[in-house]
Design a protein around this motif. Sequence first.
Motif, PDB file in Angstrom:
ATOM      1  N   ALA A   8       0.948  -1.452   0.500  1.00 25.14           N
ATOM      2  CA  ALA A   8      -0.447  -0.459   0.010  1.00 25.14           C
ATOM      3  C   ALA A   8       0.609   1.007  -0.180  1.00 25.14           C
ATOM      4  N   VAL A   9      -0.087   2.112  -0.218  1.00 28.44           N
ATOM      5  CA  VAL A   9       1.341   3.865  -0.099  1.00 28.44           C
ATOM      6  C   VAL A   9       0.885   3.509   1.190  1.00 28.44           C
ATOM      7  N   ARG A  10       2.206   4.343   1.839  1.00 25.12           N
ATOM      8  CA  ARG A  10       2.053   5.545   2.768  1.00 25.12           C
ATOM      9  C   ARG A  10       1.259   6.397   2.910  1.00 25.12           C
ATOM     10  N   PRO A  11       0.524   7.355   3.895  1.00 26.79           N
ATOM     11  CA  PRO A  11       0.090   7.964   4.698  1.00 26.79           C
ATOM     12  C   PRO A  11       0.755   9.180   4.130  1.00 26.79           C
ATOM     13  N   GLU A  12      -0.353   9.543   3.833  1.00 24.32           N
ATOM     14  CA  GLU A  12       0.486  11.175   3.178  1.00 24.32           C
ATOM     15  C   GLU A  12       1.322  12.319   4.213  1.00 24.32           C
ATOM     16  N   GLY A  13       2.556  12.209   4.228  1.00 20.10           N
ATOM     17  CA  GLY A  13       3.694  13.025   4.750  1.00 20.10           C
ATOM     18  C   GLY A  13       4.823  11.890   5.223  1.00 20.10           C
ATOM     19  N   THR A  14       3.985  11.202   5.428  1.00 20.83           N
ATOM     20  CA  THR A  14       4.754   9.607   6.521  1.00 20.83           C
ATOM     21  C   THR A  14       5.924   8.975   5.127  1.00 20.83           C
ATOM     22  N   ALA A  15       5.857   9.642   3.856  1.00 23.03           N
ATOM     23  CA  ALA A  15       6.976   8.753   3.010  1.00 23.03           C
ATOM     24  C   ALA A  15       9.107   8.728   3.494  1.00 23.03           C
ATOM     25  N   ASN A  16       9.728   7.908   3.224  1.00 24.95           N
ATOM     26  CA  ASN A  16      10.709   8.018   3.898  1.00 24.95           C
ATOM     27  C   ASN A  16      11.046   8.250   2.162  1.00 24.95           C
ATOM     28  N   PRO A  17      12.065   9.157   2.404  1.00 25.85           N
ATOM     29  CA  PRO A  17      12.795   9.571   1.104  1.00 25.85           C
ATOM     30  C   PRO A  17      14.491   8.994   1.289  1.00 25.85           C
ATOM     31  N   ALA A  18      14.723   8.456   2.043  1.00 26.81           N
ATOM     32  CA  ALA A  18      16.002   7.759   2.558  1.00 26.81           C
ATOM     33  C   ALA A  18      15.988   5.878   1.668  1.00 26.81           C
ATOM     34  N   LEU A  19      14.964   5.584   1.895  1.00 32.57           N
ATOM     35  CA  LEU A  19      14.483   4.672   1.151  1.00 32.57           C
ATOM     36  C   LEU A  19      14.000   4.242  -0.106  1.00 32.57           C
ATOM     37  N   ALA A  20      14.570   3.347  -0.725  1.00 35.54           N
ATOM     38  CA  ALA A  20      14.342   3.387  -2.618  1.00 35.54           C
ATOM     39  C   ALA A  20      12.652   2.993  -1.974  1.00 35.54           C
ATOM     40  N   THR A  21      12.745   2.370  -1.111  1.00 34.12           N
ATOM     41  CA  THR A  21      10.842   1.328  -1.147  1.00 34.12           C
ATOM     42  C   THR A  21       9.754   2.387  -0.034  1.00 34.12           C
ATOM     43  N   GLY A  22      10.584   3.825   0.281  1.00 34.50           N
ATOM     44  CA  GLY A  22       9.967   4.628   0.680  1.00 34.50           C
ATOM     45  C   GLY A  22       8.505   5.377   0.722  1.00 34.50           C
ATOM     46  N   GLU A  23       8.134   5.059  -0.397  1.00 40.50           N
ATOM     47  CA  GLU A  23       6.835   5.527  -0.874  1.00 40.50           C
ATOM     48  C   GLU A  23       5.583   4.347  -0.566  1.00 40.50           C
ATOM     49  N   VAL A  24       6.282   3.250  -0.032  1.00 40.73           N
ATOM     50  CA  VAL A  24       4.933   2.468  -0.228  1.00 40.73           C
ATOM     51  C   VAL A  24       5.184   1.360   1.193  1.00 40.73           C
ATOM     52  N   GLU A  25       4.547   0.470   1.828  1.00 39.41           N
ATOM     53  CA  GLU A  25       4.131  -0.464   3.509  1.00 39.41           C
ATOM     54  C   GLU A  25       4.081  -1.647   2.886  1.00 39.41           C
ATOM     55  N   LEU A  26       3.933  -2.662   3.767  1.00 38.01           N
ATOM     56  CA  LEU A  26       2.745  -3.725   3.737  1.00 38.01           C
ATOM     57  C   LEU A  26       2.183  -3.089   4.863  1.00 38.01           C
ATOM     58  N   ARG A  27       1.122  -3.773   4.625  1.00 37.85           N
ATOM     59  CA  ARG A  27      -0.270  -3.674   5.583  1.00 37.85           C
ATOM     60  C   ARG A  27      -1.400  -5.057   5.536  1.00 37.85           C
ATOM     61  N   ASP A  28      -1.553  -4.854   6.505  1.00 33.48           N
ATOM     62  CA  ASP A  28      -2.642  -6.792   6.525  1.00 33.48           C
ATOM     63  C   ASP A  28      -1.711  -7.900   7.389  1.00 33.48           C
ATOM     64  N   CYS A  29      -0.830  -7.421   7.833  1.00 32.94           N
ATOM     65  CA  CYS A  29       0.130  -8.492   7.845  1.00 32.94           C
ATOM     66  C   CYS A  29       0.471  -9.687   8.189  1.00 32.94           C
ATOM     67  N   GLU A  30       0.753 -10.863   7.795  1.00 30.87           N
ATOM     68  CA  GLU A  30       0.695 -11.876   8.945  1.00 30.87           C
ATOM     69  C   GLU A  30       2.367 -12.499   9.223  1.00 30.87           C
ATOM     70  N   VAL A  31       2.581 -12.424  10.702  1.00 27.96           N
ATOM     71  CA  VAL A  31       4.016 -12.768  10.424  1.00 27.96           C
ATOM     72  C   VAL A  31       4.271 -13.474  11.483  1.00 27.96           C
ATOM     73  N   GLN A  32       5.335 -14.563  10.444  1.00 29.42           N
ATOM     74  CA  GLN A  32       5.937 -16.157  10.792  1.00 29.42           C
ATOM     75  C   GLN A  32       7.330 -15.776  11.744  1.00 29.42           C
ATOM     76  N   VAL A  33       7.380 -16.465  12.780  1.00 28.02           N
ATOM     77  CA  VAL A  33       8.982 -16.015  13.224  1.00 28.02           C
ATOM     78  C   VAL A  33       9.367 -17.309  13.014  1.00 28.02           C
ATOM     79  N   LEU A  34      10.527 -16.993  12.244  1.00 28.85           N
ATOM     80  CA  LEU A  34      11.339 -18.524  11.601  1.00 28.85           C
ATOM     81  C   LEU A  34      12.458 -18.454  12.714  1.00 28.85           C
ATOM     82  N   SER A  35      13.065 -17.183  12.731  1.00 29.77           N
ATOM     83  CA  SER A  35      14.413 -17.550  13.659  1.00 29.77           C
ATOM     84  C   SER A  35      14.058 -16.503  15.196  1.00 29.77           C
ATOM     85  N   VAL A  36      14.687 -17.093  16.577  1.00 27.98           N
ATOM     86  CA  VAL A  36      14.932 -15.966  17.378  1.00 27.98           C
ATOM     87  C   VAL A  36      16.212 -15.767  17.655  1.00 27.98           C
ATOM     88  N   ALA A  37      16.673 -14.763  17.939  1.00 27.16           N
ATOM     89  CA  ALA A  37      18.070 -13.550  17.859  1.00 27.16           C
ATOM     90  C   ALA A  37      18.614 -13.169  19.308  1.00 27.16           C
TER      91      ALA A  37
END
Length: 620
Positions: free
Chosen positions: A97-126
């Motif tokens: 999804a596109v990041r909300p207005e004013g929250t884009a991060n120009p320092a990152l190549a992926t800074g215009e987008v983010e992942l939402r409705d996420c399912e998280v699986q822990v593969l390894s603790v550290a």
Amino acid sequence: MTTTQSTTGELPIPVAGAATSGGRQRTAMRTHMCGDLRSDHVDQTVTVCGWVAHRRQHGQSLTFVDLRDHSGIIQAVVDGSVDVRTEYVLRITGTVAVRPEGTANPALATGEVELRDCEVQVLSVATPPPFPLDDRADSVDEATRLAYRYLDLRRDRMQRNLRIRSAVLAAMRSALAPLDFVEVETPLLMPSTPEGAREFIVPSRQFPGSFYALPQSPQLFKQLLMVGGTDRYFQFARCLRDEDLRADRQYEFTQLDLEMSFVDQDDVLDVTSAAVLAAARAVTGGPVPPIERMSWHEAMNRFGVDKPDLRFGMELVELTAVFAGSGFKAFAGAEAVKGIRVPGGSASHNRRKLDDLTARAKGLGAKGLVWMRVGPGGELESPVAKFLSAEELAGIVAATAAVAGDLLLLVADEWATTCEVLGQLRNDLGRPPAGEGPLRFVWVVDFPLFVGVDPGTGRPKPGHHPFTRPHPDDVDKLETDPLAVRSRAYDLVLNGWELGSGSIRIHESGLQQRIFGILGISPAEAKARFGFFLTPFGYGAPPHGGFAVGIDRLVAILAGEENIREVIAFPKTQSGLDPLTGAPTPVTDRQLRELGVRVVTAPAPAPAPAPGQGQGPVAV
């Protein structure tokens, strides 16, 4: 097509529709790399895997997880609280999804987008890492970084360097393949050839009291491949030398090693240039200037070193003629007088700094150093100015093209000393850092065949190895004036770093015997030391020559690193230790008995090799 392992334990089966994502491989566990996601992926459901770079909790309603792999970072927005920490390994499935207005991060190549409705699986603790895995780690003690090298390698800088190295190797291999080169692996266990750098010795269990040596280079074997009719050979060779370490030297190093039959010097230089320039283009993505060429004598006269850095000026200026009839004894009696101009150097060098420069020159072997400040009207301010005539002072200004505010540094001595001292001062005062400026390659050719006389034997010392071919125009001087004989040896230099050396070889027994005779090597000694190498040449050896490029040094320059340890996955420290594995370590008494080896107190270390001796980046 990629594969996934079936849950029934059968052989891997094709994954239907498997494809690359942004040029990267899709697998059974992920659809995309973290750094590949952009605005054109919006509304797509994707799965990424990686390490937690940062975790930010916003109350109990949202958790922001920055997930990192070698391609970059993507921000995942997770509903509720998720119990993960830095460097946990996760698999996250979500919708781009596109990041909300004013929250884009120009320092990152992926800074215009983010992942939402996420399912998280822990593969390894550290466990929390001992240092931050970002740019802050650059200030961490190197021994700590190397002790946890597997963590250090996760950083962007190290991942970039490893991928630059891989691109260099791939480009070189691709450049040589169409030219009919054959990739051949040569032995790692070989007889000792102690005429070169100090070797690593390996005891033989089956032959107690006898030893192998690890190769300083594939030199002997690659020449035997030419005798064997291979015609064109190369390999990315692992070489080892038991020499003191420094920023551009490791015990073990990698070189692109090549040899060619029925060639002259230009043939070898052209092929090597093609491979090296292909590597540079693969990293920079753009054109690279062609490789310049100059003789060793020209390099010494202009730059004071045989590995000149062409990125900056301050070339040595010839002043001997200016003082041909001088009454100033320090100049009049010198074999050579040269100088360098430091633009704008008067203001930045107070008397203390000038005294330091004088001490530096003396430490390098000069009898002294003359400094001159250029005043507003072009006049020269110097402690020796009163001893010089107006014509001499004007000659200095004219020859150096000095202008107001410049600093001039002059040395009068033997030609070699004058060149070498000013060459070092030039580098001290003007050389840019490794990552600055253009790539300036240069071939240095026509090295001396012999470099001075051994005071113990009174015989000439070889400038290269004893199988180097003399220049055809100088062969008649071998016995009468050996120090004036040029060789068919050549070095490749990039931004002041010697990348490697090579030569056209001697393939005729008569000429080889002449060289051995000049060096004081008798036929019996030659047979004992080099018999396994020389005997095959009696069966018909083609004219041949070769080269070897130091991969670690080339990659370091292309990556903008001052130290080759930063482009080697698992290097040793400058003391030769491996903080990661603890090597070198003792072995058991049983192992020693099997090898017929007994440990005794080691003698004091041998003195360091003289300048120009010992390990270079490659042996050829």
